[in-house]
Design a protein around this motif. Structure first.
Motif, PDB file in Angstrom:
ATOM      1  N   SER A  64      46.632  10.672  47.272  1.00 43.44           N
ATOM      2  CA  SER A  64      45.137  10.507  46.706  1.00 43.44           C
ATOM      3  C   SER A  64      45.575  11.886  46.080  1.00 43.44           C
ATOM      4  CB  SER A  64      44.500  10.772  48.145  1.00 43.44           C
ATOM      5  OG  SER A  64      44.962   9.160  48.810  1.00 43.44           O
ATOM      6  N   SER A  75      40.181   6.657  43.557  1.00 46.33           N
ATOM      7  CA  SER A  75      40.449   6.331  44.336  1.00 46.33           C
ATOM      8  C   SER A  75      39.772   7.051  45.865  1.00 46.33           C
ATOM      9  CB  SER A  75      41.714   6.683  44.694  1.00 46.33           C
ATOM     10  OG  SER A  75      42.301   6.264  45.607  1.00 46.33           O
ATOM     11  N   HIS A  76      40.113   6.745  46.923  1.00 46.70           N
ATOM     12  CA  HIS A  76      39.852   8.315  48.406  1.00 46.70           C
ATOM     13  C   HIS A  76      40.847   8.088  49.284  1.00 46.70           C
ATOM     14  CE1 HIS A  76      36.859   8.374  51.270  1.00 46.70           C
ATOM     15  NE2 HIS A  76      35.468   8.903  50.722  1.00 46.70           N
ATOM     16  N   LYS A  79      40.789   4.278  51.840  1.00 46.31           N
ATOM     17  CA  LYS A  79      40.905   3.575  51.093  1.00 46.31           C
ATOM     18  C   LYS A  79      43.103   2.957  51.979  1.00 46.31           C
ATOM     19  CE  LYS A  79      41.580   3.248  47.555  1.00 46.31           C
ATOM     20  NZ  LYS A  79      42.021   3.012  45.222  1.00 46.31           N
ATOM     21  N   TYR A  83      45.036  -0.646  47.997  1.00 46.05           N
ATOM     22  CA  TYR A  83      43.843  -0.634  47.469  1.00 46.05           C
ATOM     23  C   TYR A  83      44.454   0.626  46.565  1.00 46.05           C
ATOM     24  CZ  TYR A  83      42.251  -4.904  49.666  1.00 46.05           C
ATOM     25  OH  TYR A  83      41.750  -6.187  50.351  1.00 46.05           O
ATOM     26  N   LYS A  84      44.834   0.786  47.197  1.00 44.56           N
ATOM     27  CA  LYS A  84      45.339   2.754  46.447  1.00 44.56           C
ATOM     28  C   LYS A  84      45.857   2.484  45.332  1.00 44.56           C
ATOM     29  CE  LYS A  84      44.882   5.870  50.168  1.00 44.56           C
ATOM     30  NZ  LYS A  84      45.184   6.878  51.152  1.00 44.56           N
ATOM     31  N   GLY A  87      44.242   0.343  42.758  1.00 47.04           N
ATOM     32  CA  GLY A  87      43.335   1.102  42.184  1.00 47.04           C
ATOM     33  C   GLY A  87      44.020   1.570  40.909  1.00 47.04           C
ATOM     34  N   ASP A 159      36.342   6.777  45.452  1.00 45.73           N
ATOM     35  CA  ASP A 159      35.951   5.474  45.141  1.00 45.73           C
ATOM     36  C   ASP A 159      36.451   4.234  44.417  1.00 45.73           C
ATOM     37  OD1 ASP A 159      35.453   3.441  48.152  1.00 45.73           O
ATOM     38  OD2 ASP A 159      37.039   3.618  47.890  1.00 45.73           O
ATOM     39  N   PRO A 162      33.545  -1.613  45.640  1.00 41.12           N
ATOM     40  CA  PRO A 162      34.315  -2.550  47.164  1.00 41.12           C
ATOM     41  C   PRO A 162      34.360  -3.227  46.345  1.00 41.12           C
ATOM     42  CG  PRO A 162      33.070  -1.031  47.364  1.00 41.12           C
ATOM     43  CD  PRO A 162      32.407  -1.262  45.760  1.00 41.12           C
ATOM     44  N   GLN A 165      38.560  -4.502  46.040  1.00 38.72           N
ATOM     45  CA  GLN A 165      39.376  -3.864  46.859  1.00 38.72           C
ATOM     46  C   GLN A 165      39.676  -5.107  47.461  1.00 38.72           C
ATOM     47  OE1 GLN A 165      38.374  -0.737  50.129  1.00 38.72           O
ATOM     48  NE2 GLN A 165      37.567   0.565  47.357  1.00 38.72           N
ATOM     49  N   ASN A 549      37.292   1.166  55.715  1.00 37.94           N
ATOM     50  CA  ASN A 549      36.173   1.937  55.054  1.00 37.94           C
ATOM     51  C   ASN A 549      34.943   1.506  54.412  1.00 37.94           C
ATOM     52  OD1 ASN A 549      37.382   0.496  53.455  1.00 37.94           O
ATOM     53  ND2 ASN A 549      37.824   1.135  51.685  1.00 37.94           N
ATOM     54  N   TYR A 576      30.186  -1.007  52.041  1.00 37.33           N
ATOM     55  CA  TYR A 576      31.320   0.336  52.446  1.00 37.33           C
ATOM     56  C   TYR A 576      31.188   1.585  51.813  1.00 37.33           C
ATOM     57  CZ  TYR A 576      34.815  -3.113  50.910  1.00 37.33           C
ATOM     58  OH  TYR A 576      35.194  -3.988  51.447  1.00 37.33           O
TER      59      TYR A 576
END
Lengths: 660, 174, 183
Positions: A64, A75-76, A79, A83-84, A87, A159, A162, A165, A549, A576
């Motif tokens: 991150s 990204s976040h 997450k 999914y990171k 992403g 993020d 959604p 994700q 999340n 989300y």
């Protein structure tokens, strides 16, 4: 530091690609072995560098690192890890990096396992690959750099959308790109062949594994997207003729035509110019898809954020690659001489007919997709071309082809008689009529196309089985004789049989899902019961909760049939946290005849929840059919004949090449 | 990207903010025949603020408003065609997911048939030339081979390549 | 057609497509042209915004107001619309020029929010009609606000702009249209 390494690696990869694109080509032209030999280490180095770049970007996502603009935008910290990672390619810049990585991966595969290709051909193929890669590196470094920094560094990111994700959608782009890039190999082979002025059976046999592998991946990738849409979007739809969906379907249609056409080149030394053109067109359609998604000329749910500068660059890339290859085709195509001759009624004739229908279908989809753009460009106003147009045009085209698909394998090469072939299809005809009557009896009020669809699927299924039966001389000798013939059937033949059977099952599935879907929308309070297609859905209420999340509203359904509990369903509605975007997670229970599908929505003032309940007939058949199709393709790939004298598919662990 | 903020602002303005939920029970008409007609009509009308969805599928506020308007017109006794005309009068042909058949869309609707026809013609012409029955206009394998002989030849196969080719062609299957 | 010429067909088709793509890059696929250009203003009557007083806030307006022979500008706005906020100074500027009547169509808004918005930013309009359910807006073919219409003296809609106005658009698109209609 690491993003800078990634950036630098990308620049180095550009330089290596430049070398790989020029020296081997010149070397092949002059017969200079040393220069041609540069292709191999160049391809491997290129892959290594791009892999480093990809690794650096992945690292930035996983840790991150919001000082990297791309990570911030997509990204976040909250997450989930999967999914990171996904992403990384769930955005414009990162997906381009994935593209070139797969491109260089395939290049390395040819470099490593293509030792049996003539050095000149191999050098040219790798050279063309590098040219394509060059275009993409320039595009990235000049307009879409994934390693751009951001200062001051924000605390957290925007993020990932959604909708992305999701496990299905995480793998949808990589699968698709494996398909697109796989067809770039067929493209490179075609260009190399045009430059050399030689297309023969050997060439067709070398190209086939790449085209087949690409086809398998593309089929899987498209289906992943459809499957995702089915369970995620909340009403069981799976194909919308959205411009970007079409952009992936057109290469599939052309690629299927290519697979069939290259068989004719391999076996009968004819249809060469046409097959070369198909190889060029298939990849061109993939590139066109890239243009449509990233340039902003079309509205679509799939489009990335648009920027005119990017659009102009990609258009330039298209003109160079597609225009250049088609110009080469115009110049060198006439030199390709075919010596095979065949009667219209023959296996070649049937394959040619397949090509005609597939290409017309691809052209029709292209016309419909681009028409709003074309009309607007000449000032003719704005018009929408949606699903009704595509369905009206595409389905009638497919009918004659499916009919022909059962007949084709029964025709012999060069010259065949229609009557004996048709008479062997008596069983298929019978099954078709029985199926159609059965459907009409069960779903008397259903649409006519439902009856036709099932009829065609039955015809094709039985027709392919008839061909298999004929091949193993079933009922014509002893059973053990037939069984031994079955065992001796080459994998490629099995592949063809399974792929066509899979298609028949898929057609049945699509027909069911489209023709006899049952929908029920209402507001339900706990304890309410709704009947859908003979199943009773009893609502047991909904509860709130939290996920990693997002926040959840989770509903519970008991599904009964004749008083017996069939299954419990737990649909969810999520919101989300970062984007405040809602998504539906439908609850699906698959049975042989169809899917039970439940969606829960918001609560109204009276304490009732909006619920949508569906029975989607034969949907499982669609997914199963495609799996069988892809399996058929993979089986074909593993045929020994492809391993001998042909570049091995990477990671397939196949036997050694050269010696038989 | 200096165009970024503008696009963002435009998008925020263009999209009704509060999400609705495709067709809601409170919109549905009591009369099932009318409701079925409403659903069919809605499936053919485009949601103008969405990316390529019909108003039947879309969650946008504008889609909900149009769905309600469609139902109101049906309740008022309009035919299906009149309801569609009502919406088209306000938003133009763009709102129709099935493009109308008129002068500007002639190429679109006739295109596939024309392309298919051209392809069929080309295929027949090709088959005539390559069916091995000599004669005809410039067709037949003999003529093709003769033409080939007069063209610049590709480089001949080396002995090594010839050997490899023979080996490969030996493995011909069904 | 000679055999060689056929091989040129794919390239020619592609080049034609490329030209269309190039033109397409200059266009925005999300902007939908109005179906009401050159058509008379739809029949409607909008009340003023409800501020609790019997006569409401200021004046409403109706289709009858457009037949008086004056050029009019109708600006569709709402308090929840962020770009409307951005274009507000330019609506004010246009209004102050007194070259045309400027009407506000308050679209899918609540009286409380609309009044607060007007109080905060100022009221540039000659009259504002309240359209809380958005039906009149839909009659005008509104799909994404802010939208601005220019109506000629006979009550025909002459021009529509979708999106927030700025100085550039005001100078180069709105004002020239008004100029033209005056002649």
């Amino acid at each position: 530091m690491i993003p800078e390494i990634g950036h630098f690696a990308l620049i180095l990869a550009l330089l290596v690609a430049f070398v790989q694109a020029t020296m081997p080509m010149v070397g092949a032209h002059r017969g200079n072995q040393a220069w041609m030999a540069i292709a191999r280490p160049a391809a491997l180095t290129q892959f290594g560098l791009v892999a480093v770049a990809f690794g650096c970007l992945t690292q930035a996502y996983v840790t991150s690192d919001f000082s990297v603009l791309n990570v911030f935008q997509n990204s976040h910290t909250a997450k989930p890890l999967l999914y990171k990672i996904s992403g990384v390619w769930g955005n414009h810049e990162g997906s381009l990096l994935l593209w070139v990585m797969i491109l260089s991966l395939f290049g390395s595969a040819v470099a490593l396992f293509g030792t049996n290709l003539p050095p000149g051909l191999r050098a040219r193929v790798l050279g063309v690959q590098a040219m394509i890669a060059l275009g993409f590196y320039l595009f990235m470094l000049l307009t879409s750099n994934p390693f751009e920094r951001l200062s001051p560094v924000p605390l957290n990111g925007n993020d990932l959308n959604p909708l992305l994700q999701d496990p299905g959608l995480a793998f949808h782009p990589p699968m698709l790109y494996l398909g697109y890039v796989g067809f770039s190999m067929a493209f490179s082979f075609a260009i190399a062949a045009l430059i050399e002025g030689r297309v023969d059976a050997a060439w067709a046999r070398w190209v086939r594994p790449w085209a087949l592998a690409a086809w398998c991946f593309l089929t899987a990738g498209i289906t992943l997207g459809s499957w995702w849409a089915y369970y995620e979007l909340g009403w069981g739809g799976w194909w919308f003729w959205d411009p970007v969906e079409n952009a992936s379907f057109m290469p599939w249609l052309a690629g299927t035509a290519l697979l069939h056409s290259s068989t004719v080149v391999e076996k009968r030394d004819t249809l060469k110019g046409w097959t070369i053109l198909l190889a060029i067109v298939t990849f061109s359609l993939s590139l066109l898809g890239t243009f449509l998604v990233r340039s902003g000329v079309l509205t679509s749910v799939h489009t990335f954020a648009t920027d005119p500068a990017r659009g102009i660059f990609i258009l330039g890339l298209l003109i160079v690659v597609i225009g250049g290859s088609l110009a080469l085709f115009a110049w060198r195509g006439p030199a390709l001489v075919s010596t095979g001759v065949f009667q219209p009624i023959s296996r070649e004739g049937a394959l040619l007919f397949n090509n005609l229908v597939m290409t017309t279908a691809a052209a029709a989809v292209l016309l419909g997709t681009l028409y709003p753009l074309l009309l607007d460009a000449i000032g003719g106003g704005k018009v929408s071309v949606g699903a009704p147009f595509f369905n009206a045009v595409f389905i009638p085209l497919m009918v004659p082809m499916i009919v022909a698909m059962a007949v084709g394998p029964l025709l012999s090469w060069k010259r065949a008689d229609m009557k004996p072939a048709l008479s062997r299809l008596w069983a298929a005809g019978g099954v078709m009529i029985v199926a159609m009557i059965a459907v009409w009896a069960v779903e008397t009020d259903g649409p006519f196309m439902g009856i036709v669809g099932i009829g065609l699927a039955a015809w094709l299924f039985m027709g392919i089985l008839s061909e298999l039966a004929g091949r193993i001389r079933l009922l014509q000798g002893s059973l053990s004789e037939s069984l031994s013939r079955l065992r001796r059937t080459p994998r490629a033949a099995w592949g063809m049989t399974l792929a066509h059977l899979g298609l028949a099952i898929t057609i049945a599935g699509m027909t069911g899902a489209g023709a006899w879907k049952v929908e029920s929308i209402q507001a339900m309070k706990p304890g309410d019961r709704v009947s859908v297609a003979g199943y009773d859905f009893v609502f047991d209420g909904a509860r709130s909760g939290t996920g990693p999340n997002y926040s959840i509203l989770s509903g519970t359904f008991r599904v009964l049939r004749d008083g017996q509990l069939v299954t419990m369903l737990y649909p969810e509605k999520r919101v989300y946290n970062v984007s405040q975007q809602p998504t539906t997670e439908a609850a699906i229970h698959t049975t042989f005849l169809g899917d039970l599908y439940a969606v829960v929505g918001d609560e109204d003032e009276t304490g009732a929840f909006v619920t949508r309940l569906y029975f989607n007939p034969l949907v499982g058949w669609m997914w199963a059919g495609v799996l069988i199709m892809v399996f058929g393709g993979v089986l074909s790939l593993s045929d020994r004949r492809h391993r001998v004298g042909a570049p091995k598919k990477r990671g397939a662990g196949l036997a050694q090449a050269a010696s038989a | 990207m200096k165009t970024g903020p503008f696009i963002l602002a435009l998008l925020l303005g263009l999209l009704w903010t509060a999400p609705a939920w495709a067709v809601n029970p409170d919109e549905m008409l009591a009369d099932p025949v009318l409701e079925k007609r409403a659903r069919e009509i809605s499936k053919g009308l485009r949601c103008l603020v969405c990316q390529n969805q019909s108003i039947d599928d879309s969650d946008a506020d504008l889609a909900k408003d149009l769905r309600i308007i469609v139902r109101n017109r049906l309740k008022a006794g309009d035919s299906d065609g009149a309801v569609v005309d009502y919406v088209v009068a306000r938003y133009g042909d763009f709102v129709l997911l099935k493009p109308p058949f008129k002068g500007t869309t002639l190429v679109l609707w006739l295109g596939p048939a024309v392309i298919g026809g051209l392809g069929l013609w080309a295929m027949i012409a090709f088959l005539r030339r390559h069916s091995g029955q000599g004669g005809g206009q410039g067709g037949g394998a003999q003529a093709a081979i003769a033409k080939a002989a007069s063209r610049p030849r590709p480089p001949p196969l080396t002995d090594d390549e010839k050997k490899k080719l023979r080996k490969l062609l030996k493995e011909d299957g069904p | 057609m000679s055999k060689r010429a056929i091989y040129l067909v794919p390239l020619s088709v592609f080049l034609v497509m490329a030209v269309y793509f190039a033109i397409g890059l200059t266009k925005d696929p999300k902007i939908i042209p109005s179906a009401l250009i050159d058509k008379p203003v739809p029949e409607f009557s909008l009340p003023p915004i409800d501020n609790g007083a019997p006569q409401g806030y200021g004046k409403g307006f109706s289709s009858a107001d457009f037949k008086a022979g004056e050029i009019s500008v109708v600006n569709v706005f709402a308090s929840w619309c962020l770009p409307c906020r951005a274009e507000h100074p330019f609506i004010t500027k246009l209004s102050k020029m007194n070259v045309a009547k400027v009407y506000g169509l308050n679209f899918k808004d609540t009286p409380k929010n609309a009044l607060k918005w007007l109080q905060e930013l100022g009221d540039p309009y000659d009259a504002i009609g309240a359209d809380p359910r958005g039906r009149v807006g839909i009659d005008w073919g509104v799909y994404g606000i802010p939208e601005t219409f220019v109506v000629d003296g006979t009550g025909k809609i002459y021009f529509k702009y979708v999106g927030p106005l700025n100085g550039d658009i005001l100078e180069n698109q709105i004002l020239p249209v008004i100029e033209k209609l005056k002649r």
